[in-house]
Design an enzyme around this catalytic site. Structure first.
Site, PDB file in Angstrom:
ATOM      1  N   SER A 186       0.838  -1.201   0.000  1.00  0.00           N
ATOM      2  CA  SER A 186       0.000   0.000   0.000  1.00  0.00           C
ATOM      3  C   SER A 186       0.877   1.256   0.000  1.00  0.00           C
ATOM      4  O   SER A 186       1.686   1.438  -0.911  1.00  0.00           O
ATOM      5  CB  SER A 186      -0.966  -0.043   1.190  1.00  0.00           C
ATOM      6  OG  SER A 186      -1.990   0.915   1.052  1.00  0.00           O
TER       7      SER A 186
ATOM      8  N   ASP B 138      -9.585  -3.542  -6.259  1.00  0.00           N
ATOM      9  CA  ASP B 138      -9.106  -2.872  -5.054  1.00  0.00           C
ATOM     10  C   ASP B 138      -9.974  -1.640  -4.782  1.00  0.00           C
ATOM     11  O   ASP B 138     -10.030  -0.720  -5.601  1.00  0.00           O
ATOM     12  CB  ASP B 138      -7.647  -2.457  -5.265  1.00  0.00           C
ATOM     13  CG  ASP B 138      -6.995  -1.876  -4.018  1.00  0.00           C
ATOM     14  OD1 ASP B 138      -7.707  -1.343  -3.152  1.00  0.00           O
ATOM     15  OD2 ASP B 138      -5.755  -1.939  -3.935  1.00  0.00           O
TER      16      ASP B 138
ATOM     17  N   HIS C 153      -7.786  -5.008  -1.349  1.00  0.00           N
ATOM     18  CA  HIS C 153      -6.624  -4.176  -1.023  1.00  0.00           C
ATOM     19  C   HIS C 153      -5.766  -4.867   0.023  1.00  0.00           C
ATOM     20  O   HIS C 153      -6.211  -5.106   1.156  1.00  0.00           O
ATOM     21  CB  HIS C 153      -7.074  -2.816  -0.495  1.00  0.00           C
ATOM     22  CG  HIS C 153      -5.920  -1.892  -0.201  1.00  0.00           C
ATOM     23  ND1 HIS C 153      -5.274  -1.189  -1.194  1.00  0.00           N
ATOM     24  CD2 HIS C 153      -5.281  -1.591   0.961  1.00  0.00           C
ATOM     25  CE1 HIS C 153      -4.296  -0.483  -0.666  1.00  0.00           C
ATOM     26  NE2 HIS C 153      -4.271  -0.705   0.649  1.00  0.00           N
TER      27      HIS C 153
END
Length: 348
Positions: free
Chosen positions: A165, A293, A321
């Site tokens: 991320s 996502d 995600h």
């Protein structure tokens, strides 16, 4: 030549049918092995510190991280093929070595003989950092410092790097800026990286689930940390704007952008995005993003023409995600570390 595009699916369970359920279930309920770490604190040139959490075969709860440990790791490196390998793992927004993905990935590689280290972005290791600044999505300078520190301790290790991320975006930005000088890394990976921060930030600010679950979760800790900083450094932070921020756009405009040298949030999200730098990456790099996502929908993901030939763009239809749950109820997190290991071994 363009990047290689891989659309091989992640076999998510049928009872997790879309991106939100895959993201939330993976972070809260999916089963995974747990890794234990030993911490090293490293001072930064600007008077701050960064905490590095280390794990490797033979490291126990009483292991002291320091020169003797690194000498022992250097001595044992190469006694088996796996022991030559190391992984630097960068966590995501408000994450740490305790995050579900960090635990699953670290334990997977440690069990196979690797040395793994999770450096914490400033303020994320459980103790406030020393300066008014914190960290941000394009913090490639700190990524470079962390990588250099790891390399100095074990210079003969066959090092790999992965970021999840926010950590993935910062790592990819660093790799694009560094170009061929990052060649001491054997390979790298950015997982669920919000490579287009403008698109990702605006997406998180829209929709009931995005605002009520993800944005609320991030703002709860970001605001608390920042308001505590404001008490320690009076006059440096716009307390009223931070306290009233309703989404990441408003929070980043009030604190992250001005504190870290950006004109405003639009300048920050534009300049900190790694997507424009993917063309400059010069080492084998996996950029893994599920097309469902909820933080960065598939229409914003890079195309092969937007990345260098050293890059593999893996864009499965499902995965959510930083999740990629698979298997029977309650699912597990084994697919992601296996995918990373496959890429580190084969380049594909």
């Amino acid at each position: 030549m363009p990047a290689y595009l891989d659309t091989t699916p992640c076999p998510t369970p049928a009872w997790l049918p879309e991106g939100h359920s895959q993201t939330i279930f993976a972070s809260q309920l999916s089963s995974h092995h747990h890794a234990s770490f030993q911490r090293e604190r490293v001072d930064t040139p600007d008077g701050d510190f960064i905490d590095f959490d280390w794990t490797a075969p033979g490291l126990g709860p009483d292991t002291v991280v320091g020169p003797e440990l690194f000498a022992r790791l250097a001595e044992t490196a190469g006694t088996t093929a796996a022991s030559r390998n190391g992984l630097v793992l960068f966590h995501g927004l408000e994450g740490s070595s305790a995050s579900h993905y960090a635990q699953a990935i670290s334990q997977y590689f440690r069990a196979r003989g690797w040395t793994v280290v999770v450096p914490h972005f400033r303020g994320c290791s459980g103790e406030p950092n020393r300066l008014p600044r914190a960290y941000h999505s394009g913090d490639s300078a700190d990524v470079g410092f962390m990588l250099d520190a790891v390399r100095q301790r074990l210079p003969r290790m066959h090092w790999h790097a992965a970021g999840i991320s926010l950590g993935g975006n910062a790592l990819l930005k660093y790799l694009g800026e560094a170009g061929a000088t990052a060649g001491w890394l054997a390979a790298a990976a950015g997982v669920s990286a919000p490579v287009d921060l403008m698109a990702g930030g605006r997406t998180l600010g829209t929709g009931l689930i995005n605002r009520r679950i993800y944005t609320h979760m991030f703002l709860r800790t970001l605001k608390s940390k920042t308001l505590q900083k404001a008490q320690r450094f009076p006059g440096t932070i716009d307390v009223l704007r931070v306290a009233n921020a309703r989404d990441l756009y408003e929070f980043d405009d009030a604190y992250t952008a001005p504190t870290h040298g950006f004109r405003d949030v639009d300048d920050y999200w534009t300049r900190a995005s790694s997507k424009p730098l993917l063309m400059d990456i010069a080492i084998p790099t996996l950029v893994l993003n599920a097309r469902n996502d909820p933080f960065l929908p598939g229409r914003y993901l890079p195309t092969p023409e937007q990345a260098s030939s050293h890059v593999v763009l893996h864009q499965p239809a499902q995965g959510g995600h930083a999740g990629f749950p698979t298997g029977s109820f309650p699912s597990n997190l084994n697919w992601l570390p296996r995918r990373l290991a496959d890429f580190f071994r084969t380049g594909r």
